[in-house]
Design an enzyme around this catalytic site. Sequence first.
Site, mmCIF file in Angstrom:
data_model
loop_
_atom_site.group_PDB
_atom_site.id
_atom_site.type_symbol
_atom_site.label_atom_id
_atom_site.label_comp_id
_atom_site.label_asym_id
_atom_site.label_seq_id
_atom_site.Cartn_x
_atom_site.Cartn_y
_atom_site.Cartn_z
ATOM 1 N N GLU A 53 -15.439 -7.400 -12.804
ATOM 2 C CA GLU A 53 -16.783 -7.947 -12.665
ATOM 3 C C GLU A 53 -17.846 -6.848 -12.655
ATOM 4 O O GLU A 53 -18.928 -7.007 -13.226
ATOM 5 C CB GLU A 53 -16.892 -8.763 -11.370
ATOM 6 C CG GLU A 53 -15.968 -9.974 -11.316
ATOM 7 C CD GLU A 53 -14.639 -9.678 -10.659
ATOM 8 O OE1 GLU A 53 -14.113 -10.566 -9.968
ATOM 9 O OE2 GLU A 53 -14.110 -8.548 -10.834
ATOM 10 N N LEU A 205 15.977 6.424 -17.612
ATOM 11 C CA LEU A 205 15.122 5.268 -17.305
ATOM 12 C C LEU A 205 13.645 5.639 -17.251
ATOM 13 O O LEU A 205 12.880 5.075 -16.462
ATOM 14 C CB LEU A 205 15.559 4.588 -16.009
ATOM 15 C CG LEU A 205 16.714 3.587 -16.100
ATOM 16 C CD1 LEU A 205 16.351 2.403 -16.972
ATOM 17 C CD2 LEU A 205 18.006 4.224 -16.556
ATOM 18 N N LEU A 303 25.931 -4.948 -11.203
ATOM 19 C CA LEU A 303 24.702 -4.994 -10.417
ATOM 20 C C LEU A 303 23.830 -6.178 -10.831
ATOM 21 O O LEU A 303 23.265 -6.870 -9.970
ATOM 22 C CB LEU A 303 23.936 -3.681 -10.563
ATOM 23 C CG LEU A 303 22.654 -3.547 -9.723
ATOM 24 C CD1 LEU A 303 22.946 -3.792 -8.249
ATOM 25 C CD2 LEU A 303 22.029 -2.172 -9.915
#
Length: 366
Positions: A53, A205, A303
């Site tokens: 905004e 990763l 997992l």
Amino acid sequence: MNTDHAWMAHALQLARKGLYSTHPNPRVGCAIVAGDELVGEGWHVRAGEPHAEVHALRQAGERARGATAYVTLEPCSHYGRTPPCAEALVKAGVGRVVAAMQDPNPQVAGRGLQLLRSAGIEVASGVLEAEARELNCGFIKRMESGLPFVRAKLAMSLDGRTAMASGESQWITGPAARAEVQRLRARSSVVLTGADTVLMDAARLTVRSAELGLDAETTALALQRPPLRVLVDGRLRVPLDAPFFQAGPALVATTVVGHEGAFAGAGHELLVLGRERVDLTALLRELAARGANEVLVEAGPRLVGAFASLGLIDEYQVFMAAKFLGSTARPLLELPLERMSEARELKIVDIRSVGDDWKIVARPAS
């Protein structure tokens, strides 16, 4: 009104520019319209900086007076690292505010809209709310439940296998699918994996900028706020000289006590959660408490199966390659079921080709 939908769609496009950079804050866009003319627009870039905004009001200047502000999330009403946006809209003299949805943050939760109404501003809410909720699914879930939104990324062959019996798995899918995965990592607050994946694949990763396929500005934003890498290693099997730890700071969840100093000395954090096995629910609550909105699980079948068994996965993103790996190859996830009545039903929300592969997005039907 169709006009409201059109301008809110534009505000949502603006909000999506923050897909890779706003966490732990929500992605928010704002469009200020006078008559049928766009006079100001903005989006939240990153936490601690002006909200959407504020950017839009600065661009609109005096033309904001009497105009309509379209905001994808209820304007904030509290003082945080930035002043309340609801007050800024009042001071600018806007005549009407249309919000896609109410803010799930208990600190706001309707107060921003009420502040606007009390100032005599016309307020509407619920325009393209489903789209706005989807854009901030992680922030909303964290605010409402104290848990992050969890995605499981899986790559499989046409016969539902993820790796050969030896563990060999690179590469099942092609470069287009791998680029898609890089973008999934970049939008996530956390990328989580297990010891088996790190040991078998020498996985790091990290977000690889060369594979993102984004423009230079968006890539730079994504790299400024990389996801926290989390390793679930109950028995501390991954040595500190593994490529995963050499790639940068990481959080390790384990059941082994007494090694915190060694990990801290190497630049990592060790978190003991559980005794016999890592308490995955407690881990997710801890990550949410640290501001994690979206968690991407990139792990092996054991997992991922553990997360699925506990009902902790909100979305599966499955990349399927047109090849067979054979009956001795490893399954997609370890989820021992004996009866058809135990089958986990999913709802496919998207399916499309990605290069030579297919991407299936599915969520638990319940």
